[in-house]
Design an enzyme around this catalytic site. Structure first.
Site, PDB file in Angstrom:
ATOM      1  N   SER A 236       4.425  -4.946  -0.812  1.00 37.59           N
ATOM      2  CA  SER A 236       4.834  -4.118   0.347  1.00 37.59           C
ATOM      3  C   SER A 236       5.702  -3.075   0.750  1.00 37.59           C
ATOM      4  O   SER A 236       4.237  -2.377   1.875  1.00 37.59           O
ATOM      5  CB  SER A 236       4.839  -5.717   1.551  1.00 37.59           C
ATOM      6  N   LYS A 237       6.271  -2.825   0.586  1.00 41.25           N
ATOM      7  CA  LYS A 237       6.990  -1.808   1.240  1.00 41.25           C
ATOM      8  C   LYS A 237       6.739  -0.241   0.855  1.00 41.25           C
ATOM      9  O   LYS A 237       6.033  -0.107  -0.195  1.00 41.25           O
ATOM     10  CB  LYS A 237       8.169  -1.645   1.079  1.00 41.25           C
TER      11      LYS A 237
END
Ligand SMILES: *Cc1c(COP(=O)(O)O)cnc(C)c1O
Length: 459
Positions: A236-237
């Protein structure tokens, strides 16, 4: 930025969206005031948007070729034999350190692994206390417990949602061995206030930048302020290799300890060995564990890193538009500390004042926004003492005696600011900011529509 036609806007012109009166001059009706009057999608009404959203993560130029190079290289990990060229891991470490203007980077298997390297390298161990912000991803607490220390939760600032220096100072005891700062949702914490609390007492600072790759403060990248800065490259980063992490520092001794901790007590040899030989040397200086990033992950990160600044700028431009639209609706976008020179966005967070919620639960509101957008809106993380993911008592390995159990007891923490702001926060993943202004229009329209229907969400 090119403006695409918006499906949501077209939908606004359907007859059903207009009031029954026929003598209204439609020219003077703002379309947005109409579609927002239909029933909520979560109650079976028409969704504001059905068009797809940008997808994250995405491949960068050169990623596939770099992966292919690793496949044929005869070395898939730094613990594989040296092949006459620098490992991808070593090259990524050099680039990531240079990007931050620091001396050293130790890549690791995850953000969690990098936090544990940082904690142990800073000397945190059994029975020690580490000050942690009351709201963060669970890893902020579980990693402290993971090195047999005790997380001491301190309250946050209501505007930045990051650790409050005064609360951190109040939480210090003679057992405090580190302060962990989290730049939550990419807002930069009050670094000068927090550094001054820590420096006065000689307590190391670990700066968790898992949500703030590329942000800067007073002209310098975050991660470079703490004794160690840690990063996650999980899916997700904003910089990702699916899973991955890194710890950066300018302290040679800390870097050397982290190197040993992440590679089973081994470190890179000072000079490259003969091709086919091991490049990791068994020094026996400090026992470690295997927390290494693979060559595949490092190759992906090397090709993703050049994309980071451009993507951060695009997200920031869309977030600035969204700030204006949502502020006009009476909402309070999360702010960053004033010395922030580059604001990035991992998560867009906005607080709905209680009077606008009008008794509706934030979970019902985020579910309604999600249904309008076809994109997940979520409440903030639950404050860590009440977070269902944080439950060290379920792990026998942390049963370290009565005193330890008492110190881990979460009911001893009082975090009024965490509790209050989390009741009104809505968060959106940064993929929502990778498109254009029409996406921002849709998001603002969804908030507008849902907030006009709060009575239907109460109960
Ligand atoms: C994602 C995250 C972590 C953990 O990173 P992983 O790579 O998932 O282990 C730690 N801290 C914060 C603030 C995070 O957002």
């Amino acid at each position: 930025m090119q403006r695409r036609p918006s499906a949501a806007r077209e939908q606004l012109h359907t007859a059903a969206a207009y009031p029954a009166a026929t003598n209204v001059n439609r020219e003077f009706i703002m379309p947005a005031t109409n579609s927002v009057d239909t029933a909520l999608a979560v109650h079976g009404g028409p969704a504001l948007r059905t068009r797809p959203w940008p997808v994250w993560p995405r491949s960068a130029p050169g990623t596939a070729a770099a992966l292919d190079t690793v496949l044929g290289s005869g070395r898939w990990a730094i613990s594989g034999p040296y092949r006459g060229v620098d490992s991808f891991e070593r090259r990524f470490a050099a680039e990531f350190a240079a990007y931050h203007g620091v001396e050293y980077c130790v890549p690791a298997a995850s953000g969690t692994a990098s936090l544990m390297l940082a904690l142990e390298a800073c000397g945190v161990g059994a029975g020690d206390e580490v000050i942690v912000p009351g709201v963060s991803w669970v890893a902020s607490a579980s990693t402290v417990v993971g090195v047999n220390a005790v997380p001491v939760f301190a309250d946050i600032e209501p505007d930045t949602l990051c650790l409050d220096p005064a609360a951190a100072e109040d939480a210090v005891t003679e057992r405090t061995k580190a302060i962990c700062i989290v730049h939550l949702y990419s807002a930069v914490a009050d670094l000068s206030g927090l550094l001054s609390v820590a420096r006065r007492r000689g307590i190391p600072i670990i700066e968790d930048c898992a949500q703030a790759h590329g942000a800067s403060y007073a002209g310098r990248k975050v991660g470079a302020f703490g004794d160690v800065g840690t990063f996650s490259m999980q899916n997700s980063k904003v910089l990702t290799s699916g899973e991955g992490g890194a710890a950066i520092t300018s302290d040679a001794a800390l870097a050397r300890r982290m190197e040993h901790l992440r590679a089973d007590g081994r470190c890179y040899s000072a000079r490259p060995p003969a091709p086919g030989a091991m490049e990791l040397v068994e020094t026996g200086e400090l026992m470690g564990s295997n927390r290494c990033l693979s060559e595949f992950q490092a190759a992906v990160l090397l090709t993703q890193l050049p994309e980071l600044d451009g993507e951060n700028a695009l997200r920031a431009a869309n977030a600035a538009l969204l700030d204006r639209r949502l502020s006009a609706l009476g909402l309070r976008p999360q702010s960053t500390s004033s010395p922030t020179t580059e604001r990035t966005y991992y998560t867009y967070a906005v607080e709905i004042p209680q009077e606008l919620l009008a008794g509706a639960d934030i979970a019902a509101v985020t579910a309604a926004i999600t249904a309008e957008l076809g994109f997940p809106a979520s409440p903030a993380y639950a404050p860590l003492p009440a977070n269902r993911l944080y439950a060290p008592e379920g792990r026998p390995r942390y049963s370290l005696g009565e005193e330890h159990r008492r110190k881990l007891d979460r009911s001893r923490f009082r975090l009024p600011v965490c509790d209050r702001v989390c009741r009104g926060l809505v968060t959106l993943h940064h993929a929502a900011l990778l498109g254009d202004e029409s996406d921002v229009d849709d998001i603002a329209a969804a908030f507008d529509k849902v907030l006009r229907h709060t009575p239907a969400l109460v109960g």
